[in-house]
Motif scaffolding. Structure first.
Motif, PDB file in Angstrom:
ATOM      1  N   SER A  46       0.813  -1.222   0.000  1.00 43.59           N
ATOM      2  CA  SER A  46       0.000   0.000   0.000  1.00 43.59           C
ATOM      3  C   SER A  46       0.849   1.276   0.000  1.00 43.59           C
ATOM      4  O   SER A  46       0.330   2.362   0.165  1.00 43.59           O
ATOM      5  CB  SER A  46      -0.948  -0.002   1.205  1.00 43.59           C
ATOM      6  OG  SER A  46      -0.216  -0.044   2.401  1.00 43.59           O
ATOM      7  N   ILE A  47       2.153   1.137  -0.218  1.00 45.56           N
ATOM      8  CA  ILE A  47       3.054   2.297  -0.276  1.00 45.56           C
ATOM      9  C   ILE A  47       3.535   2.449  -1.716  1.00 45.56           C
ATOM     10  O   ILE A  47       4.178   1.549  -2.254  1.00 45.56           O
ATOM     11  CB  ILE A  47       4.246   2.110   0.686  1.00 45.56           C
ATOM     12  CG1 ILE A  47       3.731   1.943   2.113  1.00 45.56           C
ATOM     13  CG2 ILE A  47       5.210   3.280   0.580  1.00 45.56           C
ATOM     14  CD1 ILE A  47       4.779   1.513   3.102  1.00 45.56           C
ATOM     15  N   PRO A  48       3.213   3.563  -2.366  1.00 45.91           N
ATOM     16  CA  PRO A  48       3.477   3.699  -3.798  1.00 45.91           C
ATOM     17  C   PRO A  48       4.899   3.361  -4.249  1.00 45.91           C
ATOM     18  O   PRO A  48       5.080   2.655  -5.221  1.00 45.91           O
ATOM     19  CB  PRO A  48       3.140   5.159  -4.092  1.00 45.91           C
ATOM     20  CG  PRO A  48       2.158   5.533  -3.042  1.00 45.91           C
ATOM     21  CD  PRO A  48       2.545   4.749  -1.816  1.00 45.91           C
ATOM     22  N   LYS A  49       5.902   3.840  -3.562  1.00 46.15           N
ATOM     23  CA  LYS A  49       7.270   3.645  -4.043  1.00 46.15           C
ATOM     24  C   LYS A  49       7.850   2.273  -3.711  1.00 46.15           C
ATOM     25  O   LYS A  49       8.963   1.973  -4.125  1.00 46.15           O
ATOM     26  CB  LYS A  49       8.183   4.741  -3.506  1.00 46.15           C
ATOM     27  CG  LYS A  49       7.868   6.087  -4.115  1.00 46.15           C
ATOM     28  CD  LYS A  49       8.847   7.137  -3.712  1.00 46.15           C
ATOM     29  CE  LYS A  49       8.491   8.443  -4.409  1.00 46.15           C
ATOM     30  NZ  LYS A  49       9.370   9.530  -4.030  1.00 46.15           N
ATOM     31  N   CYS A  50       7.128   1.458  -2.978  1.00 49.08           N
ATOM     32  CA  CYS A  50       7.664   0.131  -2.688  1.00 49.08           C
ATOM     33  C   CYS A  50       6.666  -0.987  -2.996  1.00 49.08           C
ATOM     34  O   CYS A  50       6.961  -2.150  -2.737  1.00 49.08           O
ATOM     35  CB  CYS A  50       8.189   0.043  -1.266  1.00 49.08           C
ATOM     36  SG  CYS A  50       6.975  -0.028   0.002  1.00 49.08           S
TER      37      CYS A  50
END
Length: 120
Positions: A46-50
């Motif tokens: 749920s974290i865009p960059k990961c």
């Protein structure tokens, strides 16, 4: 140690997820080290960059670790939670969901492989 890394540095978290994925074979032989990492990977969806790094790590763990058992289902729950979080934040629209189709398929493919094996 990895789940204790700062959560507010997405690129660090992505690198940690990539590292976990690369050590999947070793982690399969060390179930006590693997279990604390599963929620960490699921949250990364749920974290865009990961999100992409988390999805690939989940697939790699599911493919190489026979010791997951039913705990693998919490990884797929990570997709569901990420989608629900996005839907509530976007006011019901899912157009810009963090996980693209390839990432969702990575997780789904890995989870399906893991649950299709006999539980050890």
């Amino acid at each position: 140690l990895i789940p204790q890394l700062p959560g507010d540095v997405p690129l660090l978290r992505a690198t940690a997820c990539q590292t976990v994925g690369k050590y999947a074979s070793w982690l399969g032989m060390q179930p006590s080290h693997l279990q604390p990492l599963l929620p960490y990977l699921a949250q990364g969806l749920s974290i865009p960059k990961c999100a992409s790094a988390s999805a690939v790590a989940i697939r790699e763990i599911c493919e190489r670790c026979d010791s997951l058992g039913e705990s693998v289902l919490q990884l797929y729950d990570g997709i569901v939670a990420a989608r629900e979080q996005h839907m509530s934040a976007a006011g019901g629209g899912g157009e810009d969901f963090i996980l693209d189709l390839k990432n969702e398929l990575d997780v789904l493919e890995g989870v399906c492989k893991a649950v299709s094996r006999p539980f050890v």
